[in-house]
Motif scaffolding. Structure first.
Motif, short mmCIF file in Angstrom:
data_model
loop_
_atom_site.label_atom_id
_atom_site.label_comp_id
_atom_site.label_asym_id
_atom_site.label_seq_id
_atom_site.Cartn_x
_atom_site.Cartn_y
_atom_site.Cartn_z
N ILE A 32 84.36 -10.24 -11.63
CA ILE A 32 83.12 -10.73 -11.38
C ILE A 32 82.91 -10.66 -9.60
CG2 ILE A 32 81.37 -12.53 -11.22
CD1 ILE A 32 82.23 -12.82 -14.29
N ALA A 33 84.12 -11.43 -9.03
CA ALA A 33 83.87 -11.64 -7.80
C ALA A 33 84.27 -10.29 -6.80
CB ALA A 33 85.16 -12.28 -7.38
N GLY A 34 84.58 -9.24 -7.50
CA GLY A 34 84.50 -7.75 -6.93
C GLY A 34 83.34 -6.86 -7.02
N ILE A 35 82.25 -7.73 -7.72
CA ILE A 35 80.81 -6.99 -7.75
C ILE A 35 80.08 -7.79 -6.58
CG2 ILE A 35 78.68 -7.01 -9.09
CD1 ILE A 35 80.52 -7.05 -11.76
N ASP A 36 79.31 -6.87 -5.84
CA ASP A 36 78.93 -7.25 -4.39
C ASP A 36 77.65 -8.37 -4.98
OD1 ASP A 36 80.46 -5.73 -2.98
OD2 ASP A 36 79.35 -4.17 -2.92
N ALA A 37 77.04 -7.94 -5.87
CA ALA A 37 75.86 -8.80 -6.31
C ALA A 37 76.19 -10.20 -6.49
CB ALA A 37 74.86 -8.29 -7.36
N SER A 39 79.25 -11.68 -5.44
CA SER A 39 80.35 -12.21 -4.84
C SER A 39 80.19 -13.45 -4.00
CB SER A 39 81.06 -11.34 -3.66
OG SER A 39 79.91 -10.80 -2.96
N ASP A 40 78.84 -13.73 -3.72
CA ASP A 40 78.70 -15.03 -3.03
C ASP A 40 78.51 -16.25 -4.16
OD1 ASP A 40 78.64 -13.72 -0.51
OD2 ASP A 40 76.48 -13.18 -0.74
N ALA A 41 78.37 -16.02 -5.07
CA ALA A 41 78.05 -16.90 -6.33
C ALA A 41 79.13 -17.32 -7.27
CB ALA A 41 76.65 -16.75 -6.98
N THR A 42 80.37 -17.08 -6.70
CA THR A 42 81.33 -16.98 -7.77
C THR A 42 81.59 -18.47 -8.22
OG1 THR A 42 83.17 -17.25 -5.86
CG2 THR A 42 82.63 -14.92 -7.03
N GLY A 43 81.41 -19.54 -7.19
CA GLY A 43 81.51 -20.88 -7.62
C GLY A 43 80.76 -21.50 -8.67
N ILE A 44 79.36 -21.07 -8.48
CA ILE A 44 78.25 -21.32 -9.50
C ILE A 44 78.67 -20.60 -10.92
CG2 ILE A 44 76.71 -19.88 -8.82
CD1 ILE A 44 76.01 -23.42 -9.81
N ILE A 45 79.03 -19.39 -10.78
CA ILE A 45 79.45 -18.69 -11.98
C ILE A 45 80.72 -19.28 -12.75
CG2 ILE A 45 80.28 -16.25 -12.83
CD1 ILE A 45 78.59 -15.08 -10.52
N LYS A 46 81.62 -19.74 -11.86
CA LYS A 46 82.80 -20.35 -12.28
C LYS A 46 82.36 -21.61 -13.19
CE LYS A 46 86.74 -19.89 -10.61
NZ LYS A 46 87.92 -20.02 -9.66
N PHE A 47 81.50 -22.19 -12.60
CA PHE A 47 81.27 -23.68 -13.07
C PHE A 47 80.23 -23.34 -14.44
CE2 PHE A 47 77.62 -26.65 -13.55
CZ PHE A 47 78.21 -27.99 -13.60
N CYS A 48 79.47 -22.42 -14.52
CA CYS A 48 78.62 -22.20 -15.49
C CYS A 48 79.49 -21.99 -16.78
CB CYS A 48 77.69 -21.03 -15.41
SG CYS A 48 76.32 -21.69 -14.27
N PHE A 49 80.47 -20.86 -16.44
CA PHE A 49 81.78 -20.61 -17.62
C PHE A 49 82.41 -21.75 -17.97
CE2 PHE A 49 82.25 -16.09 -15.96
CZ PHE A 49 81.27 -15.47 -17.14
N TYR A 50 82.93 -22.49 -17.20
CA TYR A 50 83.51 -23.94 -17.52
C TYR A 50 82.55 -24.79 -18.56
CZ TYR A 50 87.95 -22.74 -15.41
OH TYR A 50 89.29 -22.30 -15.09
N LEU A 51 81.19 -24.86 -18.09
CA LEU A 51 80.41 -25.94 -18.58
C LEU A 51 80.25 -25.30 -20.09
CD1 LEU A 51 78.19 -28.14 -18.65
CD2 LEU A 51 76.63 -26.60 -17.68
N LEU A 52 80.09 -23.90 -20.17
CA LEU A 52 79.84 -23.16 -21.42
C LEU A 52 81.03 -23.54 -22.34
CD1 LEU A 52 78.31 -21.50 -23.26
CD2 LEU A 52 79.87 -19.51 -22.22
#
Length: 70
Positions: A32-37, A39-52
């Protein structure tokens, strides 16, 4: 199959899905971090995955607790 057994099976499936999410996060985040769109939001994406994952494990655990031990 009666309702109680079905709820136990469903609760087990929820817990297993949540644990699967926790298992896959370290493998998926570099992709996911390798996708340019994203790459700036990896923290929030990781948080959402852990919350899920937490919500799945908690919900399944509650369902199991309510149908086995109560």
């Amino acid at each position: 199959m009666d309702k109680k057994k079905l709820q136990i099976v469903w609760g087990t499936a929820l817990v297993m899905a949540g644990l699967g999410v926790f298992y896959r996060i370290p493998q998926v985040m570099p992709r996911i971090a390798g996708i340019d769109a994203f790459s700036d939001a990896t923290g929030i994406i990781k948080f959402c995955f852990y919350l899920l994952g937490f919500m799945l494990v908690f919900g399944g655990g509650k369902k199991l607790f309510d149908n086995i031990w109560k």
